[in-house]
Enzyme design. Structure first.
Site, short mmCIF file in Angstrom:
data_model
loop_
_atom_site.label_atom_id
_atom_site.label_comp_id
_atom_site.label_asym_id
_atom_site.label_seq_id
_atom_site.Cartn_x
_atom_site.Cartn_y
_atom_site.Cartn_z
CB SER A 154 42.49 47.06 38.41
OG SER A 154 43.41 48.07 38.79
CE LYS A 155 38.85 45.85 44.36
NZ LYS A 155 37.85 45.17 45.18
NE ARG A 156 46.19 47.75 41.55
CZ ARG A 156 46.01 46.53 41.04
NH1 ARG A 156 45.36 45.62 41.74
NH2 ARG A 156 46.47 46.22 39.85
CD GLN A 157 45.69 52.96 37.00
OE1 GLN A 157 45.47 53.91 36.25
NE2 GLN A 157 46.68 52.12 36.77
#
Length: 491
Positions: A257-260
């Site tokens: 995911s774009k969180r990482q």
């Protein structure tokens, strides 16, 4: 029947790398089978629609080299390819489901649904399933009340009727036989109160009408497949073959995911990854035709692709592996192509007044030393302008009392050299070193500092040959003039 596959993204923003892998696997499968590859835009969820996302999707797919046979940007015999332009088609087939008793009207308000959700919540069943017997719908209200509500234009949805006590069995090309009991299937909304279909209805109707033979999609759609099987049965249509691809994972095995980090294809493109390297890397996320090979051309991937050999388990998106692969592709790239890419990179920096011939020579020096093209103007800035700074620690370590005289004499010899080539420079410098009782490295260190300002770089004499005699002798002369300043600086 010839193979027909589709990639059907929603226009909710960027193209996710997982979406690119899905598109790529569909593309490889279609091309190997001599089939048709279709782009369909599933834009029925208007609340999630993002302006210009369709254009961005198509641009990213085009950059990746995935050419479609049919789609909104090229047309085809089975359009329109925007689902928002097919609403009358979905209404027609929804009416058919109502007529045959395979779907029903439901009038539950959002508040009533929330109450039902809360009352049916349990630790063992976190996913809410609509209970026909508890809702305000055609079955609990009866025909007359239902007709009256419709006549009063009361908002409603149309839900799928799930048969009781039925085992649904289908074959997945990757996961084998999958079996689900009807009690685990939600009576899903098929047509929303705004007249737009949900994904479940629209994709089944479109896949049938577009004659899709194989549905290759992400694992997240596996739980929805039994609903789709029920719809195919309700319409008395033959279902396509299914293949559900494994999830893409971070190194810690969490879902990518774009969180990482970056997950958008355009981000990787903007970072400077080569198209073929990126596509090669994406193709091996969950599948590899050979355990001892990593680098594949697109035609090799097409000829070797076998969807049944795709792994069931999640695939780790390893950026370090991607960097390694990009470096391998850069090493194999022609100097001519790198020169063109380097010219484009320099133009972004308003520093593109260099000939392709000169940049070609720089490419030969640095393409095996970098991961990205854009690194060359940084690590080799001295190839584009004379040094503005010098590494003082390097100077302190290698500048001796005799260095000034030796470098001055050597510069005279360089200025008189007729053929300013690697071999001539090496032979002259080697002879000079031997004649003065020095090792070659004792001369090269001050020489490198004078010409590049750095302690490391490409081969010294290769660098000098590319820069040319005039530029090298000017730089050495300038360095000799400021050497005392550098000595003072060190003190």
């Amino acid at each position: 029947m010839s193979v027909r596959v589709r990639f059907a993204p929603s226009p909710t923003g960027y193209l996710h790398v997982g979406g690119l892998r899905t598109a790529l696997y569909n593309y490889l499968f279609a091309r190997k089978q001599g089939g048709v590859f279709i782009l369909r835009i599933e834009d029925t969820d208007r609340s999630r629609y993002v302006e210009n996302s369709v254009e961005n999707l198509i641009e990213s797919l085009t950059w990746a080299g995935l050419d479609f046979d049919e789609g909104p940007h090229i047309g085809g015999a089975f359009g329109p390819y925007f689902q928002s332009q097919r609403l009358d088609i979905y209404q027609k087939y929804t009416d058919l489901l109502i007529k045959t008793g395979k779907a029903y009207f439901a009038f539950d308000t959002p508040e009533e649904l929330e109450q039902m959700r809360n009352s049916n919540f349990s630790e063992n069943q976190r996913d809410f399933k609509y209970k026909r017997s508890e809702g305000k719908n055609q079955y609990t209200l009866g025909t007359a009340a239902t007709d009256e509500l419709i006549s009063k234009q009361t908002p409603f949805v149309i839900r799928l009727l799930v048969p009781e006590n039925k085992n649904l069995v289908f074959h997945d090309l990757i996961r084998g036989t999958v079996q689900v009991h009807s009690s685990d299937i939600d009576e899903q909304v098929l047509l929303k109160s705004d007249g737009f279909p949900t994904y479940h209805l629209a994709n089944v109707v479109d896949d049938h009408l577009m004659k899709i033979t194989h549905v290759i999609r992400g694992e997240e759609w596996l739980p929805s497949t039994p609903k789709h099987i029920l719809l195919y049965e309700a319409f008395e249509w033959e279902a396509p073959l299914f293949a559900h691809l494994p999830l893409l994972l971070n190194k810690d095995k969490s879902k990518l995911s774009k969180r990482q980090g970056s997950v958008a294809v355009e981000d990787f493109r903007n970072k400077g990854y080569l198209r073929d390297a990126f596509l090669n890397f994406i193709s091996l996320l969950g599948w590899n035709p050979s355990g001892d090979q990593e680098i594949y051309k697109i035609n090799d991937l097409i000829s070797k692709f076998d969807v049944s050999k795709v792994n069931k388990g999640g695939a780790v998106f390893d950026v370090q592996k991607l960097d390694w692969m990009n470096a391998q592709y850069l090493k194999q790239e022609t100097n001519d192509n790198i020169a063109i890419m380097l010219k484009n990179e320099l133009s972004k920096r308003a520093n593109d007044n260099f000939s392709i011939e000169y940049l070609n020579k720089i490419a030969s020096l640095f393409k095996e030393r970098v991961v990205f093209i854009h690194e060359i103007p940084t690590i080799a800035e001295y190839m584009f302008s004379e040094p503005k700074n010098y590494e003082i620690e390097y100077f302190k370590k290698h500048w001796k009392e005799s260095s000034y005289d030796h470098l001055c004499a050597l510069n005279e010899l360089y200025s008189e050299l007729e053929n300013f080539t690697h071999d001539e420079l090496l032979n002259l410098t080697k002879s000079f070193s031997e004649n003065h009782g020095m090792k070659l490295k004792d001369v090269i260190h001050p020489l490198r500092l004078a010409i590049t300002g750095k302690s490391a770089g490409a081969g010294m004499f290769e660098t000098m040959e590319v820069l040319g005699k005039l530029e090298c002798t000017i730089r050495i002369s300038h360095f000799l003039k400021i050497s005392d300043e550098l000595k003072n600086y060190e003190q």
